[in-house]
Write a protein that holds these residues in place. Structure first.
Motif, PDB file in Angstrom:
ATOM      1  N   TYR A 106       0.800  -1.267  -0.022  1.00  0.00           N
ATOM      2  CA  TYR A 106       0.026  -0.102   0.023  1.00  0.00           C
ATOM      3  C   TYR A 106       0.973   1.418  -0.034  1.00  0.00           C
ATOM      4  N   LYS A 107       0.729   2.105  -1.164  1.00  0.00           N
ATOM      5  CA  LYS A 107       1.468   3.350  -0.909  1.00  0.00           C
ATOM      6  C   LYS A 107       0.564   4.722  -1.345  1.00  0.00           C
ATOM      7  N   GLY A 108       0.845   5.612  -0.391  1.00  0.00           N
ATOM      8  CA  GLY A 108      -0.070   6.704  -0.599  1.00  0.00           C
ATOM      9  C   GLY A 108      -1.205   6.751   0.328  1.00  0.00           C
ATOM     10  N   SER A 109      -1.770   5.477   0.549  1.00  0.00           N
ATOM     11  CA  SER A 109      -2.611   5.490   1.895  1.00  0.00           C
ATOM     12  C   SER A 109      -2.706   3.863   2.338  1.00  0.00           C
ATOM     13  N   THR A 110      -3.128   3.856   3.482  1.00  0.00           N
ATOM     14  CA  THR A 110      -2.990   2.778   4.180  1.00  0.00           C
ATOM     15  C   THR A 110      -4.114   1.841   4.555  1.00  0.00           C
ATOM     16  N   TYR A 111      -4.072   0.659   4.635  1.00  0.00           N
ATOM     17  CA  TYR A 111      -5.217  -0.227   4.640  1.00  0.00           C
ATOM     18  C   TYR A 111      -4.532  -1.367   5.776  1.00  0.00           C
ATOM     19  N   PRO A 112      -4.571  -0.979   6.781  1.00  0.00           N
ATOM     20  CA  PRO A 112      -3.650  -1.775   7.619  1.00  0.00           C
ATOM     21  C   PRO A 112      -4.605  -3.319   8.006  1.00  0.00           C
ATOM     22  N   ILE A 113      -3.834  -4.312   7.903  1.00  0.00           N
ATOM     23  CA  ILE A 113      -4.521  -5.545   8.420  1.00  0.00           C
ATOM     24  C   ILE A 113      -3.675  -6.167   9.521  1.00  0.00           C
ATOM     25  N   LYS A 114      -4.419  -6.759  10.645  1.00  0.00           N
ATOM     26  CA  LYS A 114      -3.879  -7.209  11.760  1.00  0.00           C
ATOM     27  C   LYS A 114      -3.428  -8.547  11.804  1.00  0.00           C
ATOM     28  N   GLU A 115      -4.221  -9.241  10.780  1.00  0.00           N
ATOM     29  CA  GLU A 115      -3.786 -10.829  10.495  1.00  0.00           C
ATOM     30  C   GLU A 115      -4.124 -10.800   9.043  1.00  0.00           C
ATOM     31  N   GLY A 116      -3.372 -11.989   8.484  1.00  0.00           N
ATOM     32  CA  GLY A 116      -3.339 -12.318   6.951  1.00  0.00           C
ATOM     33  C   GLY A 116      -4.846 -13.079   6.744  1.00  0.00           C
ATOM     34  N   TRP A 117      -5.590 -12.228   5.851  1.00  0.00           N
ATOM     35  CA  TRP A 117      -6.583 -12.836   5.377  1.00  0.00           C
ATOM     36  C   TRP A 117      -6.855 -12.087   3.703  1.00  0.00           C
ATOM     37  N   MET A 118      -7.741 -12.496   3.051  1.00  0.00           N
ATOM     38  CA  MET A 118      -7.959 -12.224   1.591  1.00  0.00           C
ATOM     39  C   MET A 118      -8.894 -10.667   1.505  1.00  0.00           C
ATOM     40  N   GLU A 119      -8.098  -9.802   2.327  1.00  0.00           N
ATOM     41  CA  GLU A 119      -8.659  -8.593   2.346  1.00  0.00           C
ATOM     42  C   GLU A 119      -8.754  -7.796   0.959  1.00  0.00           C
ATOM     43  N   PRO A 120      -9.908  -7.328   0.640  1.00  0.00           N
ATOM     44  CA  PRO A 120     -10.086  -6.609  -0.906  1.00  0.00           C
ATOM     45  C   PRO A 120      -8.746  -5.952  -1.387  1.00  0.00           C
ATOM     46  N   HIS A 121      -8.478  -4.918  -0.733  1.00  0.00           N
ATOM     47  CA  HIS A 121      -7.240  -3.856  -1.249  1.00  0.00           C
ATOM     48  C   HIS A 121      -5.829  -4.981  -1.166  1.00  0.00           C
ATOM     49  N   LEU A 122      -5.653  -5.926  -0.600  1.00  0.00           N
ATOM     50  CA  LEU A 122      -4.692  -6.594  -0.536  1.00  0.00           C
ATOM     51  C   LEU A 122      -4.797  -7.575  -1.463  1.00  0.00           C
ATOM     52  N   LEU A 123      -5.857  -8.143  -1.908  1.00  0.00           N
ATOM     53  CA  LEU A 123      -6.005  -8.947  -3.080  1.00  0.00           C
ATOM     54  C   LEU A 123      -5.838  -8.350  -4.363  1.00  0.00           C
ATOM     55  N   THR A 124      -6.393  -7.049  -4.465  1.00  0.00           N
ATOM     56  CA  THR A 124      -6.054  -6.211  -5.859  1.00  0.00           C
ATOM     57  C   THR A 124      -4.580  -5.910  -6.026  1.00  0.00           C
ATOM     58  N   ALA A 125      -3.836  -5.349  -4.731  1.00  0.00           N
ATOM     59  CA  ALA A 125      -2.617  -5.153  -4.879  1.00  0.00           C
ATOM     60  C   ALA A 125      -1.572  -6.624  -5.383  1.00  0.00           C
ATOM     61  N   LEU A 126      -2.178  -7.579  -4.679  1.00  0.00           N
ATOM     62  CA  LEU A 126      -1.246  -8.967  -5.132  1.00  0.00           C
ATOM     63  C   LEU A 126      -1.530  -9.115  -6.656  1.00  0.00           C
ATOM     64  N   ILE A 127      -2.874  -8.929  -7.073  1.00  0.00           N
ATOM     65  CA  ILE A 127      -3.131  -9.300  -8.548  1.00  0.00           C
ATOM     66  C   ILE A 127      -2.357  -8.276  -9.314  1.00  0.00           C
ATOM     67  N   THR A 128      -2.576  -7.026  -9.232  1.00  0.00           N
ATOM     68  CA  THR A 128      -1.800  -6.152  -9.808  1.00  0.00           C
ATOM     69  C   THR A 128      -0.411  -6.062 -10.220  1.00  0.00           C
ATOM     70  N   LYS A 129       0.360  -6.554  -8.762  1.00  0.00           N
ATOM     71  CA  LYS A 129       1.666  -6.651  -8.597  1.00  0.00           C
ATOM     72  C   LYS A 129       2.233  -8.036  -9.773  1.00  0.00           C
ATOM     73  N   LEU A 130       1.437  -8.959  -9.704  1.00  0.00           N
ATOM     74  CA  LEU A 130       1.808 -10.046 -10.666  1.00  0.00           C
ATOM     75  C   LEU A 130       1.631  -9.623 -12.033  1.00  0.00           C
ATOM     76  N   MET A 131       0.461  -8.607 -12.476  1.00  0.00           N
ATOM     77  CA  MET A 131       0.485  -8.225 -13.699  1.00  0.00           C
ATOM     78  C   MET A 131       1.527  -7.292 -14.422  1.00  0.00           C
ATOM     79  N   VAL A 132       1.950  -6.501 -13.458  1.00  0.00           N
ATOM     80  CA  VAL A 132       3.068  -5.763 -13.699  1.00  0.00           C
ATOM     81  C   VAL A 132       4.400  -6.347 -13.786  1.00  0.00           C
ATOM     82  N   CYS A 133       4.447  -7.354 -13.132  1.00  0.00           N
ATOM     83  CA  CYS A 133       5.788  -8.374 -13.516  1.00  0.00           C
ATOM     84  C   CYS A 133       5.614  -8.911 -14.656  1.00  0.00           C
ATOM     85  N   ARG A 134       4.508  -9.454 -15.061  1.00  0.00           N
ATOM     86  CA  ARG A 134       4.132 -10.036 -16.358  1.00  0.00           C
ATOM     87  C   ARG A 134       4.367  -8.944 -17.572  1.00  0.00           C
ATOM     88  N   ASN A 135       3.930  -7.810 -17.273  1.00  0.00           N
ATOM     89  CA  ASN A 135       4.135  -6.735 -18.280  1.00  0.00           C
ATOM     90  C   ASN A 135       5.615  -6.483 -18.521  1.00  0.00           C
TER      91      ASN A 135
END
Length: 268
Positions: A106-135
């Motif tokens: 998370y850059k610019g704004s924070t979406y803190p999570i206290k424990e690992g779970w499929m939090e929507p912002h975290l899922l979005t960050a995970l998917i887009t990070k992989l797509m950037v690597c693929r690109n």
């Protein structure tokens, strides 16, 4: 312990996964675990939380969404391949938490999570990070895979080719050392692609072009879910007016520039 109706385990295994996933994403009620169909309230909450298209089969979407997360976690060397099964298990949640702590997505704004779970912002960050690597791998001619979630085994081998070419240990997954080499790639070509992407969006009036940068806002991500595995959940009726950038080979990129130029002239 849950009684399996008719003793048909294979038939009810999918429903079990769906109900477990709903419980672990805080979308199920407080009743004991069972194999009944999800309630309308649970479905509405899950669709709202993850912005799932209303036309997508709900139970399929619940499982497919978790598989997307697991596939990305595997490709980031955080989850074993055997866990890519659509069940939001302890190991998957552990890997999500590790991704959050390791990559600080998370850059610019924070979406803190206290424990690992499929939090929507975290899922979005995970998917887009992989797509950037693929690109980046595609732009530097190390992969022709359009959809790393559907063709993750082939994409994994392409990661290995990149590692071998850069003198890294070839383990076919994106670890920190591999990510650093990818980030060293010149940002020039990606800046040009972003400018063209923006122009295509302006001309088409809709956001059908791929997301070229990392993102943690699900609302923004929805506008750029253009590859098959993402459309299946978020944009099943998407019909692009323009070919997406991962449907073009690197040597076809000049044609994209010409298309933008000619359309700009015709619109002026």
């Amino acid at each position: 312990m849950v009684q399996v109706p008719d003793g048909d385990y294979d038939y009810w295994a999918k429903r079990a996964k769906v109900n477990i996933n709903l419980r672990r994403t805080t979308c199920a009620g407080r009743s004991a675990f069972n194999l009944r169909a999800p309630s309308l309230a649970s479905e509405e909450k899950f669709r709202s939380l993850y912005k799932i298209a209303s036309t997508v089969d709900f139970e399929d979407a619940v499982i497919h969404l978790v598989k997307l997360a697991q596939t990305a976690l595997y490709l980031f060397d955080l989850l074993k391949q055997d866990y890519i099964d659509g069940l939001l298990c302890d190991e998957t949640n552990r890997a999500l938490g590790e991704f959050y702590n390791l990559y600080k997505p998370y850059k610019g704004s924070t979406y803190p999570i206290k424990e690992g779970w499929m939090e929507p912002h975290l899922l979005t960050a995970l998917i887009t990070k992989l797509m950037v690597c693929r690109n980046k791998l595609q732009t530097s001619n190390f992969t022709t895979v359009k959809d790393p979630f559907n063709d993750w085994l082939e994409f994994s081998r392409d990661i290995g080719r990149f590692q071998n070419a850069k003198g890294l240990r070839e383990n076919n997954v994106i670890n920190l050392a591999t990510l650093k080499k990818l980030e060293d790639y010149s940002a020039g070509p990606l800046r040009v692609r972003k400018a063209i992407k923006s122009k295509l969006d302006d001309l088409s009036g809709i956001r059908n072009t791929p997301l070229l940068g990392e993102e943690c806002n699900p609302e923004i991500f929805l506008d750029h879910a253009t590859i098959e595995s993402l459309r299946a959940i978020w944009r099943p009726r998407l019909k692009s007016n323009f070919p997406t950038d991962h449907e073009r080979q690197p040597n076809d990129f000049i044609h994209m520039i010409k298309e933008v130029s000619s359309r700009t002239v015709s619109c002026s």
